[in-house]
Scaffold this motif. Structure first.
Motif, PDB file in Angstrom:
ATOM      1  N   LEU A 174     -75.799 -28.185  77.342  1.00  0.00           N
ATOM      2  CA  LEU A 174     -74.602 -28.761  77.958  1.00  0.00           C
ATOM      3  C   LEU A 174     -73.368 -28.469  77.103  1.00  0.00           C
ATOM      4  O   LEU A 174     -72.294 -28.170  77.616  1.00  0.00           O
ATOM      5  CB  LEU A 174     -74.774 -30.276  78.139  1.00  0.00           C
ATOM      6  N   TYR A 175     -73.547 -28.550  75.770  1.00  0.00           N
ATOM      7  CA  TYR A 175     -72.395 -28.392  74.866  1.00  0.00           C
ATOM      8  C   TYR A 175     -72.366 -27.032  74.153  1.00  0.00           C
ATOM      9  O   TYR A 175     -71.428 -26.749  73.416  1.00  0.00           O
ATOM     10  CB  TYR A 175     -72.393 -29.519  73.836  1.00  0.00           C
ATOM     11  N   ASN A 176     -73.395 -26.208  74.366  1.00  0.00           N
ATOM     12  CA  ASN A 176     -73.435 -24.871  73.744  1.00  0.00           C
ATOM     13  C   ASN A 176     -73.855 -23.829  74.775  1.00  0.00           C
ATOM     14  O   ASN A 176     -74.746 -23.011  74.522  1.00  0.00           O
ATOM     15  CB  ASN A 176     -74.421 -24.852  72.568  1.00  0.00           C
ATOM     16  N   SER A 177     -73.216 -23.854  75.929  1.00  0.00           N
ATOM     17  CA  SER A 177     -73.637 -22.958  77.017  1.00  0.00           C
ATOM     18  C   SER A 177     -73.324 -21.496  76.709  1.00  0.00           C
ATOM     19  O   SER A 177     -74.065 -20.608  77.118  1.00  0.00           O
ATOM     20  CB  SER A 177     -72.969 -23.369  78.327  1.00  0.00           C
ATOM     21  N   ASN A 178     -72.221 -21.238  75.987  1.00  0.00           N
ATOM     22  CA  ASN A 178     -71.836 -19.857  75.622  1.00  0.00           C
ATOM     23  C   ASN A 178     -71.895 -18.910  76.827  1.00  0.00           C
ATOM     24  O   ASN A 178     -72.481 -17.837  76.777  1.00  0.00           O
ATOM     25  CB  ASN A 178     -72.740 -19.325  74.499  1.00  0.00           C
ATOM     26  N   ASN A 179     -71.310 -19.359  77.941  1.00  0.00           N
ATOM     27  CA  ASN A 179     -71.269 -18.577  79.189  1.00  0.00           C
ATOM     28  C   ASN A 179     -72.657 -18.305  79.775  1.00  0.00           C
ATOM     29  O   ASN A 179     -72.847 -17.366  80.550  1.00  0.00           O
ATOM     30  CB  ASN A 179     -70.546 -17.237  78.964  1.00  0.00           C
ATOM     31  N   ILE A 180     -73.642 -19.128  79.382  1.00  0.00           N
ATOM     32  CA  ILE A 180     -75.003 -18.954  79.900  1.00  0.00           C
ATOM     33  C   ILE A 180     -75.123 -19.583  81.286  1.00  0.00           C
ATOM     34  O   ILE A 180     -75.741 -19.028  82.183  1.00  0.00           O
ATOM     35  CB  ILE A 180     -76.039 -19.561  78.924  1.00  0.00           C
ATOM     36  N   THR A 181     -74.537 -20.765  81.468  1.00  0.00           N
ATOM     37  CA  THR A 181     -74.675 -21.477  82.736  1.00  0.00           C
ATOM     38  C   THR A 181     -73.374 -21.423  83.536  1.00  0.00           C
ATOM     39  O   THR A 181     -72.288 -21.455  82.967  1.00  0.00           O
ATOM     40  CB  THR A 181     -75.046 -22.953  82.493  1.00  0.00           C
ATOM     41  N   ASN A 182     -73.532 -21.364  84.869  1.00  0.00           N
ATOM     42  CA  ASN A 182     -72.347 -21.455  85.718  1.00  0.00           C
ATOM     43  C   ASN A 182     -72.030 -22.932  85.982  1.00  0.00           C
ATOM     44  O   ASN A 182     -72.718 -23.818  85.488  1.00  0.00           O
ATOM     45  CB  ASN A 182     -72.555 -20.681  87.026  1.00  0.00           C
ATOM     46  N   GLU A 183     -71.018 -23.179  86.786  1.00  0.00           N
ATOM     47  CA  GLU A 183     -70.558 -24.562  87.003  1.00  0.00           C
ATOM     48  C   GLU A 183     -71.641 -25.428  87.634  1.00  0.00           C
ATOM     49  O   GLU A 183     -71.851 -26.571  87.235  1.00  0.00           O
ATOM     50  CB  GLU A 183     -69.305 -24.554  87.883  1.00  0.00           C
ATOM     51  N   SER A 184     -72.356 -24.864  88.610  1.00  0.00           N
ATOM     52  CA  SER A 184     -73.406 -25.616  89.298  1.00  0.00           C
ATOM     53  C   SER A 184     -74.558 -25.952  88.345  1.00  0.00           C
ATOM     54  O   SER A 184     -75.056 -27.083  88.328  1.00  0.00           O
ATOM     55  CB  SER A 184     -73.936 -24.790  90.479  1.00  0.00           C
ATOM     56  N   GLN A 185     -74.969 -24.964  87.534  1.00  0.00           N
ATOM     57  CA  GLN A 185     -76.053 -25.186  86.570  1.00  0.00           C
ATOM     58  C   GLN A 185     -75.618 -26.185  85.499  1.00  0.00           C
ATOM     59  O   GLN A 185     -76.409 -27.054  85.082  1.00  0.00           O
ATOM     60  CB  GLN A 185     -76.454 -23.857  85.921  1.00  0.00           C
ATOM     61  N   HIS A 186     -74.381 -26.069  85.081  1.00  0.00           N
ATOM     62  CA  HIS A 186     -73.830 -26.993  84.085  1.00  0.00           C
ATOM     63  C   HIS A 186     -73.890 -28.428  84.609  1.00  0.00           C
ATOM     64  O   HIS A 186     -74.262 -29.353  83.882  1.00  0.00           O
ATOM     65  CB  HIS A 186     -72.382 -26.593  83.783  1.00  0.00           C
ATOM     66  N   ASN A 187     -73.550 -28.585  85.875  1.00  0.00           N
ATOM     67  CA  ASN A 187     -73.579 -29.906  86.501  1.00  0.00           C
ATOM     68  C   ASN A 187     -75.007 -30.442  86.562  1.00  0.00           C
ATOM     69  O   ASN A 187     -75.253 -31.631  86.293  1.00  0.00           O
ATOM     70  CB  ASN A 187     -72.990 -29.833  87.906  1.00  0.00           C
TER      71      ASN A 187
END
Length: 572
Positions: A174-187
């Protein structure tokens, strides 16, 4: 009858016309825009539009014979299909990507298959596919795919009730996504972390994330996400035993998810039952638990909290002496318990063996390598420190040796100048009888170009110049001195070179330094002056020029010379 046929034909024509317009609008979009449009409608549970876009995407890719995009098309199409058909699309995905180079496949295929199995409650197969995907991702060193595998396995840990382990993974990504997750995945990661926090009774942390998620959902205008956060808000109230507040939020979530036949409706029904039980309204609690059972029976779905649901229903109907329903819920309990037991046993055994242990071994290896690197760094650092220390010791020794040499020179200068002050004639005679002067005198006689009268005149003028200490004036040049003593620069330069044994610049500097050496011995006040003042009195433009001239002439520094004078005076 003809009226209904005409109406049907009219509706059919309108439908075909609308579909044609939709296809024409999609033709203007590239693959990325089509995909974004798909996920936008998918998030808002617009099944018809997502199906239409997915099938158009797949047809477009097949027409263009673009295997990579055909693969994407199979992924999009499988989302809104029943399990058997969705599984066929994933199998087609495996076939079409078989010869595609890169790190994306087959990792992604196994992740998709794992997600499909997870969605339909085949948790054993979900885990097996996630583990295969993780291994492929690690072999390819694909950090994004490794992250997806880890996140999906965290969902399984969450299901098992291993909330601390799951929360650790969710929090990291959640706090270290480094462009790994998109907005939907982040949510979705945020949603999962909220659930872990609530189960761990970290309600403040959960409520902070709920508020953050609600703000994001309103901004994105996602009804699905808004309802998700309504559910978690209600679930948080339930944990705090604020049952009435919980029911308000949970009813919102249940209403939305039931209409779209989403599995989240089941969790809302469970929480509503628990809330009404908290208010001692058993009939309402039983009503929601019964609805939950009906939903689960249709899809053969389970989740761990069902055991308490069925024991609650069994006890309720036992009190009511309703043997028929009591027997029904006992039978349901046994079936659900058996499935949960099978899944738990498998996951509880295989997750540590296939995931936790390899991760621990990898972590152990990483720690060992880290310690080795630290030892290397420590050894290099110690080596550098020792080198620096040796260099410092060498420089210190050299400085001490230099200082000792400078003091010795200063002492010799002091003694020489003291004799010069007390016995000026004798010292002067020594100077004129020096071998250098004799050699100069011989050379001059052998190559005499200036008349003896001129030589004697210039030497007499130089003697006056030295006696009156005119060399202390600033800005003296060969030309200015020649003008003052009424001769030319060529004669003056030759006489100084021949009879003084040095060029004009050195001659002036030597006179000034010799003056300084004597005056510093005899004049205590002069010794107390700042370096800039001393330099100014000696005719130098700045203290740097004086310091260089002093060091060059004497071989020591002004500060050491003055210190040695003070020492001599203290001894006396």
């Amino acid at each position: 009858m003809m009226k209904y046929i005409s109406l049907f034909l009219l509706l059919f024509i309108n439908l075909v016309s609308a579909q044609k317009k939709s296809i024409d609008s999609l033709k203007k979009l590239n693959y990325d825009k089509l995909k974004n449009m798909f996920y936008e409608h998918y998030e808002n549970e617009d099944v018809l539009k997502t199906k239409f876009i997915a099938r158009y995407y797949l047809q477009k890719a097949k027409k263009e014979k673009n295997n990579l995009q055909i693969a994407e098309g199979y992924i999009l199409v499988h989302f809104n299909e029943d399990f058997p058909i969705a599984l066929k699309y994933i199998d087609s995905l495996a076939i079409v990507t078989k010869n595609i180079n890169g790190s994306l496949y087959p990792t992604r295929t196994y992740l998709m298959k794992g997600n499909l199995y997870f969605k339909h409650d085949y948790l054993k197969k979900a885990l097996d596919n996630y583990i295969i995907a993780l291994q492929y991702a690690k072999n390819q060193k694909d950090q994004k795919q490794i992250a997806y595998a880890n996140i999906n396995i965290a969902y399984l840990n969450n299901y098992l009730g291993k909330y601390k382990e799951a929360a650790k993974t969710f929090r990291y990504y959640l706090y270290n996504s480094n462009n790994i997750t998109n907005e939907s995945q982040h949510n979705q990661i945020r949603v999962s972390l909220i659930y872990c926090y609530i189960e761990l009774n970290k309600l403040d942390s959960a409520n902070t994330l709920i508020k953050e998620g609600q703000e994001s959902s309103f901004t994105r205008k996602s009804k699905y996400s808004v309802s998700q956060y309504s559910y978690f808000s209600g679930y948080s109230y339930l944990k705090q035993k604020k049952y009435k507040s919980a029911i308000i939020e949970l009813l919102k979530a249940e209403s939305f998810f039931s209409n779209i036949k989403d599995d989240n409706a089941n969790y809302a029904l469970y929480s509503l039952g628990k809330s009404y039980d908290g208010l001692h309204e058993k009939e309402k609690a039983v009503n929601y638990f019964s609805k939950l059972d009906i939903n689960l029976k249709k899809k053969n779905k389970t989740f761990p909290q069902l055991r308490e649901v069925y024991t609650y229903l069994i006890d309720y109907y036992k009190e009511k002496n309703d043997k028929e329903k009591q027997l029904y819920y006992i039978d349901r309990f046994l079936k659900v318990d058996k499935k949960l037991d099978e899944q738990f046993k498998y996951l509880a055994t295989e997750l540590p063996k296939k995931y936790d242990t390899p991760n621990l071994l990898q972590e152990k290896e990483s720690i060992i390598n880290d310690l080795k690197n630290r030892k290397i760094i420590l050894s290099v650092s110690i080596g550098i420190l020792l080198s620096v220390l040796l260099l410092i010791l060498y420089l210190y020794y050299k400085a001490k040796k230099t200082a000792s040499k400078h003091r010795k020179i200063a002492q010799e200068l002091i003694h020489f100048n003291e004799r010069k002050i007390s016995e000026p004639t004798q010292v002067q005679e020594l100077y004129f009888q020096s071998p250098i002067h004799k050699q100069v005198e011989i050379e001059e006689k052998e190559n005499k170009t200036i008349s003896e009268e001129v030589v004697q005149y210039i030497l007499k003028e130089l003697e006056i110049f030295e006696t009156k200490e005119l060399f202390l004036k600033k800005g003296i040049t060969l030309a200015s001195l020649a003008k003052n003593i009424k001769t030319n620069t060529a004669y003056l330069s030759d006489i100084i070179n021949s009879y003084k044994g040095k060029n004009f610049s050195t001659y002036i500097n030597d006179l000034r330094i010799d003056y300084a050496l004597k005056r510093l011995i005899t004049d205590k006040k002069f010794r107390s002056y700042k370096l800039s003042v001393v330099a100014d009195e000696l005719g130098y433009n700045n203290e740097q020029a004086f310091s260089l001239a002093f060091k060059k002439k004497t071989g020591t520094t002004l500060s050491i010379y003055i210190k040695e004078i003070e020492k001599e005076n203290n001894i006396k």
